[in-house]
Scaffold this active site. Sequence first.
Site, short mmCIF file in Angstrom:
data_model
loop_
_atom_site.label_atom_id
_atom_site.label_comp_id
_atom_site.label_asym_id
_atom_site.label_seq_id
_atom_site.Cartn_x
_atom_site.Cartn_y
_atom_site.Cartn_z
N HIS A 18 0.15 -2.85 -4.19
CA HIS A 18 -0.87 -2.99 -5.23
C HIS A 18 -1.55 -4.36 -5.16
O HIS A 18 -1.06 -5.29 -4.52
CB HIS A 18 -0.23 -2.81 -6.61
CG HIS A 18 0.82 -3.84 -6.89
ND1 HIS A 18 0.53 -5.13 -7.29
CD2 HIS A 18 2.17 -3.78 -6.81
CE1 HIS A 18 1.64 -5.81 -7.45
NE2 HIS A 18 2.67 -5.02 -7.15
N GLU A 23 8.69 0.05 -8.52
CA GLU A 23 9.36 -1.11 -7.95
C GLU A 23 10.84 -1.13 -8.29
O GLU A 23 11.30 -0.49 -9.25
CB GLU A 23 8.67 -2.40 -8.44
CG GLU A 23 9.23 -3.70 -7.88
CD GLU A 23 9.16 -3.83 -6.37
OE1 GLU A 23 9.84 -3.03 -5.67
OE2 GLU A 23 8.46 -4.73 -5.88
#
Length: 197
Positions: free
Chosen positions: A8, A83
């Site tokens: 990202h 994550e």
Amino acid sequence: MLLALIRHGQTDWNLALRMQGRADIPLNATGRAQARAAASGIAALAPWNLVVSSTLGRARETAAILAAELGIELGGAYDELVEEEFGDAEGMLVAEVRHRWPVRDTIPNAEPAAEVGPRGLRGLERIRADHPGRSVLAVAHGTLIRRTLAEITGHDAADYPKLDNCSASLIEADASGWTVHTAGGVPLAELLGDAVA
């Protein structure tokens, strides 16, 4: 199936070198600009059909920007791509975390590191099942990507470099499984050298 794992764009916590993990920190203006700028390089890798992502906002927004820039479908979000859970370390400066917990698996309430790569690989298999024969961008997170690449190749995640925001790691699946071609844009053979053989 061709798939690129994309980290990202930047967040304020990335900029401040804070552990993010599952904290849902949004992209900052730089992160949005990175996603727009990365689109042309990503487009040059292959003709892509769609973009999917982790469920966290920073990955989802990066995916939406890439989909708009590339003129392709924005697909679903996958829990398996979120994550690593850093437990009590989330929100702390990385330097402080390293000082307090030199061994990462001793961080209280953190996800065991050994579980992250297999989780990421399960996500890849779900994407493959959901989108057979398509070329897919999957926006995820630095540690998740490194541990997933390591799970595929059998190497240690430490063998993979820190991934830049919006960098692409190219992988491919066939009947025999997944193959890693690049990590953060660097060819695997160049990155790992003799360890690849």
